[in-house]
Scaffold this motif. Structure first.
Motif, PDB file in Angstrom:
ATOM      1  N   LYS A 192       0.887  -0.917  -0.265  1.00 53.79           N
ATOM      2  CA  LYS A 192       0.642   0.191   0.323  1.00 53.79           C
ATOM      3  C   LYS A 192       0.553   1.504   0.433  1.00 53.79           C
ATOM      4  O   LYS A 192       0.210   2.156  -0.231  1.00 53.79           O
ATOM      5  N   ALA A 193       2.464   1.036   0.277  1.00 50.09           N
ATOM      6  CA  ALA A 193       2.934   2.381   0.853  1.00 50.09           C
ATOM      7  C   ALA A 193       3.853   2.850  -0.716  1.00 50.09           C
ATOM      8  O   ALA A 193       3.764   1.939  -1.647  1.00 50.09           O
ATOM      9  N   PRO A 194       3.615   4.602  -1.300  1.00 46.23           N
ATOM     10  CA  PRO A 194       4.284   4.746  -2.243  1.00 46.23           C
ATOM     11  C   PRO A 194       5.237   5.356  -2.691  1.00 46.23           C
ATOM     12  O   PRO A 194       5.854   5.314  -3.730  1.00 46.23           O
ATOM     13  N   VAL A 195       5.843   5.049  -1.182  1.00 38.82           N
ATOM     14  CA  VAL A 195       7.099   5.974  -1.230  1.00 38.82           C
ATOM     15  C   VAL A 195       7.909   5.172   0.127  1.00 38.82           C
ATOM     16  O   VAL A 195       7.286   4.754   0.761  1.00 38.82           O
ATOM     17  N   GLY A 196       9.088   4.313  -0.105  1.00 35.70           N
ATOM     18  CA  GLY A 196      10.320   3.989   0.941  1.00 35.70           C
ATOM     19  C   GLY A 196      11.541   4.456   1.254  1.00 35.70           C
ATOM     20  O   GLY A 196      11.378   5.588   0.714  1.00 35.70           O
ATOM     21  N   ARG A 197      12.136   4.239   2.116  1.00 34.97           N
ATOM     22  CA  ARG A 197      13.889   4.365   2.016  1.00 34.97           C
ATOM     23  C   ARG A 197      14.404   3.322   1.842  1.00 34.97           C
ATOM     24  O   ARG A 197      14.675   2.541   2.601  1.00 34.97           O
ATOM     25  N   ILE A 198      15.741   3.526   0.841  1.00 31.95           N
ATOM     26  CA  ILE A 198      16.661   2.257   0.871  1.00 31.95           C
ATOM     27  C   ILE A 198      17.798   2.808   1.210  1.00 31.95           C
ATOM     28  O   ILE A 198      18.412   4.003   1.127  1.00 31.95           O
ATOM     29  N   VAL A 199      18.160   1.696   2.456  1.00 28.16           N
ATOM     30  CA  VAL A 199      19.128   2.325   3.327  1.00 28.16           C
ATOM     31  C   VAL A 199      20.187   1.418   3.059  1.00 28.16           C
ATOM     32  O   VAL A 199      20.263  -0.188   2.616  1.00 28.16           O
ATOM     33  N   HIS A 200      21.809   2.320   2.301  1.00 28.79           N
ATOM     34  CA  HIS A 200      22.212   1.146   1.615  1.00 28.79           C
ATOM     35  C   HIS A 200      24.007   2.344   2.417  1.00 28.79           C
ATOM     36  O   HIS A 200      24.351   2.697   3.609  1.00 28.79           O
ATOM     37  N   THR A 201      25.026   1.773   1.753  1.00 29.14           N
ATOM     38  CA  THR A 201      26.180   2.125   2.715  1.00 29.14           C
ATOM     39  C   THR A 201      27.149   2.706   1.752  1.00 29.14           C
ATOM     40  O   THR A 201      26.816   2.854   0.408  1.00 29.14           O
ATOM     41  N   ARG A 202      27.396   3.686   2.176  1.00 28.50           N
ATOM     42  CA  ARG A 202      27.679   5.310   1.096  1.00 28.50           C
ATOM     43  C   ARG A 202      29.523   5.394   1.285  1.00 28.50           C
ATOM     44  O   ARG A 202      28.993   6.306   2.794  1.00 28.50           O
ATOM     45  N   HIS A 203      30.458   5.563   1.050  1.00 29.76           N
ATOM     46  CA  HIS A 203      32.205   6.040   1.333  1.00 29.76           C
ATOM     47  C   HIS A 203      31.958   5.419   3.075  1.00 29.76           C
ATOM     48  O   HIS A 203      32.128   6.528   3.793  1.00 29.76           O
ATOM     49  N   ALA A 204      31.601   4.263   3.017  1.00 22.63           N
ATOM     50  CA  ALA A 204      31.518   3.654   4.191  1.00 22.63           C
ATOM     51  C   ALA A 204      30.685   3.914   5.324  1.00 22.63           C
ATOM     52  O   ALA A 204      30.789   3.768   6.267  1.00 22.63           O
ATOM     53  N   LEU A 205      29.973   5.274   5.048  1.00 20.11           N
ATOM     54  CA  LEU A 205      28.937   4.822   5.935  1.00 20.11           C
ATOM     55  C   LEU A 205      27.233   4.427   5.580  1.00 20.11           C
ATOM     56  O   LEU A 205      27.597   4.492   4.344  1.00 20.11           O
ATOM     57  N   PRO A 206      26.173   4.926   6.450  1.00 21.70           N
ATOM     58  CA  PRO A 206      25.612   4.389   5.874  1.00 21.70           C
ATOM     59  C   PRO A 206      24.471   5.664   5.483  1.00 21.70           C
ATOM     60  O   PRO A 206      24.858   6.870   5.881  1.00 21.70           O
ATOM     61  N   ALA A 207      23.380   5.626   4.547  1.00 20.08           N
ATOM     62  CA  ALA A 207      22.749   6.336   3.882  1.00 20.08           C
ATOM     63  C   ALA A 207      21.364   6.124   3.553  1.00 20.08           C
ATOM     64  O   ALA A 207      20.971   4.561   3.075  1.00 20.08           O
ATOM     65  N   VAL A 208      20.680   6.772   3.715  1.00 21.11           N
ATOM     66  CA  VAL A 208      19.562   6.542   3.335  1.00 21.11           C
ATOM     67  C   VAL A 208      18.843   8.235   2.855  1.00 21.11           C
ATOM     68  O   VAL A 208      18.916   8.520   2.124  1.00 21.11           O
ATOM     69  N   LEU A 209      17.736   6.902   1.266  1.00 23.63           N
ATOM     70  CA  LEU A 209      17.182   7.904   0.456  1.00 23.63           C
ATOM     71  C   LEU A 209      15.954   7.284  -0.439  1.00 23.63           C
ATOM     72  O   LEU A 209      15.638   6.304   0.000  1.00 23.63           O
ATOM     73  N   PRO A 210      15.299   7.916  -0.003  1.00 24.22           N
ATOM     74  CA  PRO A 210      13.467   8.011  -0.683  1.00 24.22           C
ATOM     75  C   PRO A 210      13.427   7.564  -1.873  1.00 24.22           C
ATOM     76  O   PRO A 210      13.955   8.536  -2.618  1.00 24.22           O
ATOM     77  N   VAL A 211      11.960   7.030  -2.447  1.00 17.44           N
ATOM     78  CA  VAL A 211      12.584   6.130  -3.679  1.00 17.44           C
ATOM     79  C   VAL A 211      11.217   5.506  -3.852  1.00 17.44           C
ATOM     80  O   VAL A 211      10.344   4.665  -2.778  1.00 17.44           O
TER      81      VAL A 211
END
Length: 147
Positions: A21-40
């Protein structure tokens, strides 16, 4: 979850139902050895259960998460009623390379909010699916949140 913490643990099927049901979520990954969160924006592919993203083949996201383990989170919160839910999918992400699968997702998968001439689909296998629900009217630490 801890007893009396105001949350109810959701089973896998409840999580997948809410996620659909959700239209948007957040992808959590590693960027330059640090946590990164991006809405998609995304779509839930039912068989096998997986989260599907659509992005530019040249995007930093596509390069950063292909063949890695990531987390994906979606939620819904009602601040007035003090209720809501959160679902987390953890699994391996991979760019879809099969031409038939790519064509099927082109027809049925998520629509990009920022279209690009050369798009790819990224599938996140739903290896671990967890969720919790904050139930309206529950109290935390003995404080009535509805008062």
């Amino acid at each position: 979850m801890y007893a009396n913490d105001g949350f109810r643990e959701l089973d896998r099927q409840e999580c997948l139902r809410l996620l659909a049901k959700a239209p948007v979520g957040r992808i959590v990954h590693t960027r330059h050895a640090l946590p990164a969160v991006l809405p998609v924006n995304f779509a839930l592919d039912r068989e096998p259960p997986s989260v599907v993203l659509r992005t530019s083949a040249r995007s930093e996201l596509a390069r950063a998460i292909d063949k890695t383990v990531v987390a994906f989170e979606a939620d819904e919160v009602d601040a007035v009623e003090h209720s809501g839910w959160s679902v987390v999918v953890t699994g391996r992400a991979a760019v879809v390379t099969d031409p038939a699968e790519h064509e099927r997702l082109r027809r049925t998968g998520p629509r990009s909010w920022a279209p690009s001439p050369n798009e790819v689909f990224i599938r996140i296998e739903a290896e671990l699916v967890t969720g919790r629900e904050l139930v309206a009217g529950r109290s935390l630490y003995g404080v009535d949140l509805t008062a």
